[in-house]
Design a protein around this motif. Sequence first.
Motif, PDB file in Angstrom:
ATOM      1  N   THR A  73       6.178  -4.837 -13.378  1.00 43.64           N
ATOM      2  CA  THR A  73       4.854  -4.513 -12.842  1.00 43.64           C
ATOM      3  C   THR A  73       4.328  -5.644 -11.970  1.00 43.64           C
ATOM      4  OG1 THR A  73       4.409  -3.143 -14.788  1.00 43.64           O
ATOM      5  CG2 THR A  73       2.505  -3.837 -13.472  1.00 43.64           C
ATOM      6  N   VAL A  76       6.288  -5.587  -8.600  1.00 43.76           N
ATOM      7  CA  VAL A  76       5.901  -4.452  -7.762  1.00 43.76           C
ATOM      8  C   VAL A  76       4.516  -4.689  -7.160  1.00 43.76           C
ATOM      9  CG1 VAL A  76       5.254  -2.011  -7.817  1.00 43.76           C
ATOM     10  CG2 VAL A  76       7.363  -2.775  -8.924  1.00 43.76           C
ATOM     11  N   ALA A  77       3.620  -5.289  -7.948  1.00 43.17           N
ATOM     12  CA  ALA A  77       2.254  -5.559  -7.493  1.00 43.17           C
ATOM     13  C   ALA A  77       2.146  -6.855  -6.700  1.00 43.17           C
ATOM     14  CB  ALA A  77       1.304  -5.596  -8.689  1.00 43.17           C
ATOM     15  N   ARG A 211       1.970  -0.734  -3.488  1.00 40.97           N
ATOM     16  CA  ARG A 211       2.677  -0.788  -4.774  1.00 40.97           C
ATOM     17  C   ARG A 211       3.592   0.415  -4.936  1.00 40.97           C
ATOM     18  NH1 ARG A 211      -2.392  -2.588  -8.764  1.00 40.97           N
ATOM     19  NH2 ARG A 211      -2.759  -4.627  -7.789  1.00 40.97           N
TER      20      ARG A 211
END
Length: 221
Positions: A73, A76-77, A211
């Motif tokens: 996460t 991806v962010a 994202r």
Amino acid sequence: MSVHPVRSRSADRRVRVQGRPVDAYPALPPEAERGSFRRVTVTGEEVLGRPCQKVTGFGAPELSALIDDMFLTMHVAEGAGLAANQVGAGLRLFVYDCLDDDGVRHVGHLANPVLSVPGPQDRRLVDEFEGCLSVPGAAKVVPRTDRAVVRGFDKDGAPLVIEGTGYFARCLQHETDHLSGRTYLDRLTGRDRRDALRQMTDRQEGVFAGRAERLARLGRA
């Protein structure tokens, strides 16, 4: 915490994993390869505003899976750090993949962290722009000390001492704040906080779209 715009990660830098130097490390950490993407919580959600609970399930598969998901996460962010409550888990846990001001890449996770910073007579405060994955699209200048030490444990309960300088020290302070139920917005004046929220309102849809595109490129959509 957001990656500094001029400090992108690569696989060929000096790297310290869990505080220890390694000869080589991939751009996408193994944890992220194993993980699943989780929705990032946004400022105003209850889980971000309350203190997190101590991690007790050391060695449990569920803890390892949470760390893997947090790493994916975070990448991806496009983050330099991510706290557990930013994916909805109210635990004293964060992950990081952050460069310091000397170009050293620091990668790891820390449970039940206790932060130490220099005293008033020894500290040097640095004013620098800071962003947060839970305040998508916004950035404001926040004063932070340029050195920090965090003591805690890894996922198996082994003790860790992580030292940071420069931007990495900022990251350690930012993520530890999250676990106390604070975001960097809480360190701003009322005017700056309102401006950051306006930035978020104007830019968050573009951030979310980015994202989604990065997740699709990884084949995880």
